[in-house]
Design an enzyme around this catalytic site. Sequence first.
Site: not given
Length: 700
Positions: A7, A301
């Site tokens: 990303e 995360y």
Amino acid sequence: MKLVIAEKPSVAKSIAAVLGANSRKDGYLEGNGFLVSWCVGHLVELADASAYGENYAKWALADLPILPEHWAYTILPDSRKQFDTLKKLMERPDVASLVCATDAGREGELIFRLVYEQANCKKPVERLWISSMEDSAIRDGFAHLKPSVDYDRLYEAALCRVQADWLVGINATRLFSILYHRTLNIGRVMTPTLALIVQREAAIDAFKPTPFYTVTVAFSDFTVASERITDKPQAEALQAACLTAAHATVKSVERKEKAEKPPALYDLTTLQREANRLLGFTAQQTLDYLQSLYEKKLATYPRTDSRYLTSDMAGSLPLLVNTTAKAMPFAEKLTIRCNPAQVIDDSKVSDHHAIIPTQSIRETDLSALPAGELALLQLICAQLLCAVGQPYAYAETSVVVECAGQEFKAKGRVILNPGWRELGGRYKDTLKNKPEPEKEAWALPILSEGDNLSVVTAAVKEGKTSPPAHFTEDTLLSAMETAGAGEMPEDAERKGLGTPATRAGILEKLIKVGFVERKKVKKATHLMPTHEGVALITVLPDQIQSPSMTAEWEHRLKEIERGGAEPDAFLSEIAAMLTELTGRYEAVKDAAALFPSDKESLGKCPRCGASVVEISKGFVCENRDCGFAIWKENKFFTAKKKKPTKALVTELLSTGRARLTGCYSEKTGKTYDATVVLDDTGGKYVGFKLEFDVASPKRR
């Protein structure tokens, strides 16, 4: 070759280092059989309404609702180069397959899939799904890549969410902006969130405090209190009766041993709430700091909605707890016990487990971290150490005393084991702005039923009922999380407004568009609606501002993700709602008073009907999303050595044409008179053309 697409560049570099792709190229890294590249956030987005027809460049009620049959996409200009790089890499003959390594969540899936589809790639894809950027987690993730098809429903939910946001945002924003002649940004989640804030302020404004009274009776070594009394003379009479009686009798004494379990670990929303309350961070700051810690391999995360760990983590947890305790100064010389069972529950972990620190804190110089990141990491570490600790145990004694025929009560507490609260207290002592201390536990004297007590004094204390509190980011995030929960099925997987990943952005947008502002009051920062925010909620119909309806939509998106609902049915319902809304809604009468402008209106915008006003650089539509503007340095006028004036613009807006004298001719060097005609097609720049008199134009 296998093409890995992350990303962000920073994440791609970490993955490349583990895979051995160490050769740096233009827009990617290569080596050891891998090409590792990256998106830069969203490279591909849904196209604007004008992509579905030139007429949609102008805002008109007659064109609503805008409901695309086939969705159009656009590649963001600033991201075109990287998109082209990814497309070329996908098309390389030596690339046999791809790995989607974007963030392991709904938005990460959307980012990759849109690029993959817009590049018209047909090569097979595997999914990297990890909760930590540690080298060991990356290696393990690549050893257990998952079939991309396993995440098709996740992508469908992500695409459905962005399409639903587009439908509501485009149609509702245009409808209400046209009707009320100013930019009124409407969002599927943003507007119901604004409604929560406006409704809270309305409740505060309408609140009328009610006085109440309690009678306290003091003995030699403790004090008891009556229930609340609404009548002051009645309270004063009870006070006098107690003083006259001079004695009281113990009616009952009850002692109970209680335990307070350690808190659960953090998901993103609870971390944002705590960081706001204890550290003063906004929700967006917390998300940004946490994202950076994740990319630095120091935290797991960020965008998780779980507060538990999975059973496969039980074996490594004691070592992580020990590492964390050694790295945190507030845990120094404390005996840290670890009970993994308290934080492990597979049934409560969906895509990602709770937010915890990683083993990488052991070899990292934490003092070199930016202050915000360090403060947040310490908060996460403190929560882990508390969560696996011992319960806080205490003995609570409740006593009921009778005096002058009335009952009075008191409670006392003795700490049996400080447990997790000891470490929590030590952490809070390190904070610059310490929270208000909790009431210290105090013990009642040894009492027995039937004991006779001498009254030392009695008093009447006056209090008042309190209004609801203004929202802070802490309490608003909580309200967003639980909005509509009472109307959801008990087994609903997601309730409330937005998701942990999107709530921070929603709050920031409300502030950016001018509907909400932050106001600091003492130690707290309140979120307050602006006049325009209140006005908007005042005129909007329930289906647009209803938190319950939007919470139901969020629940449906989660069902789509789990395979329990179909995207087409969901979008059809939203389209039907918008069709009814745009077809039947009528502007609230006298609403102009709700949206006053401090600038003089020169006329109505030919595109959307809002007011055109003068600013330093030109004459612009007050509807900021419309784009209509006649700039004072407009090329059409500067070529003729003229500038549009206030009077000329007023006439153009009124009749579409205006007389322009003394125009300079670049060909002849002479001047002439003509009529300038507004010839706006809704493009980026407003167009004009000249009309001359039937007779030849006068040259000078």
